[in-house]
Design a protein around this motif. Structure first.
Motif, PDB file in Angstrom:
ATOM      1  N   SER A   2       0.849  -1.193   0.000  1.00  0.00           N
ATOM      2  CA  SER A   2       0.000   0.000   0.000  1.00  0.00           C
ATOM      3  C   SER A   2       0.880   1.237   0.000  1.00  0.00           C
ATOM      4  O   SER A   2       1.620   1.477   0.956  1.00  0.00           O
ATOM      5  CB  SER A   2      -0.908  -0.009   1.234  1.00  0.00           C
ATOM      6  N   ARG A   7       3.510  10.828   2.428  1.00  0.00           N
ATOM      7  CA  ARG A   7       2.709  11.013   3.636  1.00  0.00           C
ATOM      8  C   ARG A   7       3.596  10.973   4.875  1.00  0.00           C
ATOM      9  O   ARG A   7       4.644  10.339   4.896  1.00  0.00           O
ATOM     10  CB  ARG A   7       1.616   9.943   3.731  1.00  0.00           C
ATOM     11  N   ASP A  88      -0.402  13.067   8.186  1.00  0.00           N
ATOM     12  CA  ASP A  88      -1.372  12.230   7.486  1.00  0.00           C
ATOM     13  C   ASP A  88      -1.850  11.037   8.292  1.00  0.00           C
ATOM     14  O   ASP A  88      -2.991  10.593   8.143  1.00  0.00           O
ATOM     15  CB  ASP A  88      -0.762  11.705   6.175  1.00  0.00           C
ATOM     16  N   GLY A 135      -8.638  13.595   4.623  1.00  0.00           N
ATOM     17  CA  GLY A 135      -8.399  12.189   4.315  1.00  0.00           C
ATOM     18  C   GLY A 135      -7.316  11.528   5.150  1.00  0.00           C
ATOM     19  O   GLY A 135      -6.696  10.564   4.703  1.00  0.00           O
ATOM     20  N   ARG A 137      -5.599   9.482   8.570  1.00  0.00           N
ATOM     21  CA  ARG A 137      -5.849   8.187   9.202  1.00  0.00           C
ATOM     22  C   ARG A 137      -5.437   8.231  10.668  1.00  0.00           C
ATOM     23  O   ARG A 137      -4.311   8.637  10.989  1.00  0.00           O
ATOM     24  CB  ARG A 137      -5.047   7.082   8.505  1.00  0.00           C
ATOM     25  N   SER A 231      -3.664   3.056   4.518  1.00  0.00           N
ATOM     26  CA  SER A 231      -3.537   3.212   3.071  1.00  0.00           C
ATOM     27  C   SER A 231      -4.850   3.626   2.420  1.00  0.00           C
ATOM     28  O   SER A 231      -5.907   3.651   3.052  1.00  0.00           O
ATOM     29  CB  SER A 231      -3.083   1.890   2.460  1.00  0.00           C
ATOM     30  N   ASP A 232      -4.776   3.897   1.120  1.00  0.00           N
ATOM     31  CA  ASP A 232      -5.994   4.214   0.374  1.00  0.00           C
ATOM     32  C   ASP A 232      -6.966   3.033   0.354  1.00  0.00           C
ATOM     33  O   ASP A 232      -8.177   3.223   0.272  1.00  0.00           O
ATOM     34  CB  ASP A 232      -5.639   4.611  -1.063  1.00  0.00           C
ATOM     35  N   ARG A 235      -9.739   3.206   2.979  1.00  0.00           N
ATOM     36  CA  ARG A 235     -10.472   4.485   3.042  1.00  0.00           C
ATOM     37  C   ARG A 235     -11.941   4.340   3.430  1.00  0.00           C
ATOM     38  O   ARG A 235     -12.568   5.314   3.840  1.00  0.00           O
ATOM     39  CB  ARG A 235     -10.367   5.199   1.695  1.00  0.00           C
TER      40      ARG A 235
END
Length: 254
Positions: A2, A7, A88, A135, A137, A231-232, A235
């Motif tokens: 990922s 970030r 991030d 966005g 985490r 990771s994306d 999401r």
């Protein structure tokens, strides 16, 4: 893998064990990692060295958690490390260990447990949020102790139940910024630090016999789950407690 290239991540309690593995995994996936430690500078520098040896970027920051001004001390260093860049990923991993059974835990031990395991993550998140971009985490490490009635871990389990509730409610609050907030609950995880604990006669066999996947966990098992959530690919997961125990204590095994 990922991709987390570009970030920045802060991992608390990253000088050893699960925190060290999480920091290394995030760096392997491309993140620049801020490695927090409380007292183990040697371990923190070993984490940084390992990340840099494999081509990643990391630096260590020190702050003792559970004391007055702990969050302010931490973020004075974090702010300097970021140099105006956004944050991030935040992984709240640092924690105090179980204090003991009811009747043996002192008030001071109880208060310290909650100061490190509950108060610190709450106010670290509060302080980190202005640094987060859209966005982000947030992952907090919990424990399967919240779903297992272990009398030796009552107060510890209480703290982990608190951060699980915190994760759910903050996920609802922060969804408008597409910031996901989750908890990861490891089970019996053997690390370099606690390895001797599992050497008690028959203990490892007893635990693996209660684990669906038939073995003790390792730090990398938990780190992989955290990296996924960061990771994306993670999401669309928020407000959840992800069990990372290999199926510990699910019920009788055939």
């Amino acid at each position: 893998m990922s991709d987390l290239t570009g970030r920045t991540a802060l991992v608390t309690g990253a000088s050893r064990g699960i925190g060290q593995a999480i920091a290394a995994r995030l760096a392997t996936n491309g993140a620049e990692v801020i490695v927090h430690f409380g007292t183990d500078k040697t371990g923190a520098m070993a984490t940084v060295d390992e990340i840099e040896r494999t081509g990643g970027t990391a630096l260590a920051v020190r702050a003792e958690l559970g004391v007055d001004d702990d969050v302010e001390t931490l973020f004075a260093e974090v702010d300097a490390a970021l140099g105006g860049r956004p944050l991030d990923i935040l992984v709240n991993n640092a924690a105090a260990t179980p204090a003991g059974r009811l009747g043996t835990t002192t008030r001071a031990e109880f208060d310290h447990l909650f100061a490190v395991n509950v108060r610190a993550p709450y106010f670290i998140i509060q302080r980190a949020l202005p640094l987060f971009r859209h966005g982000g985490r947030i992952v907090t490490i919990s424990s399967v102790a919240t779903r297992m009635a272990n009398p030796a871990q009552t107060s510890f389990a209480m703290t982990k139940g608190a951060v699980e509730t915190m994760s759910m409610t903050l996920a609802n609050e922060l969804g408008g910024r597409e910031i996901t907030v989750n908890a990861v609950a490891p089970g019996a995880t053997r690390t370099a630090t606690n390895g001797s604990f599992f050497e008690a006669p028959g203990l490892a066999e007893q635990i693996t016999g209660m684990t669906a996947l038939g073995r003790l966990g390792g730090p990398d098992d938990v780190a992989g789950v955290v990296a996924f959530l960061a990771s994306d690919a993670g999401r669309w997961i928020t407000g959840q407690v992800i069990d990372a125990s290999g199926g510990l204590f699910l019920g009788p095994r055939a």
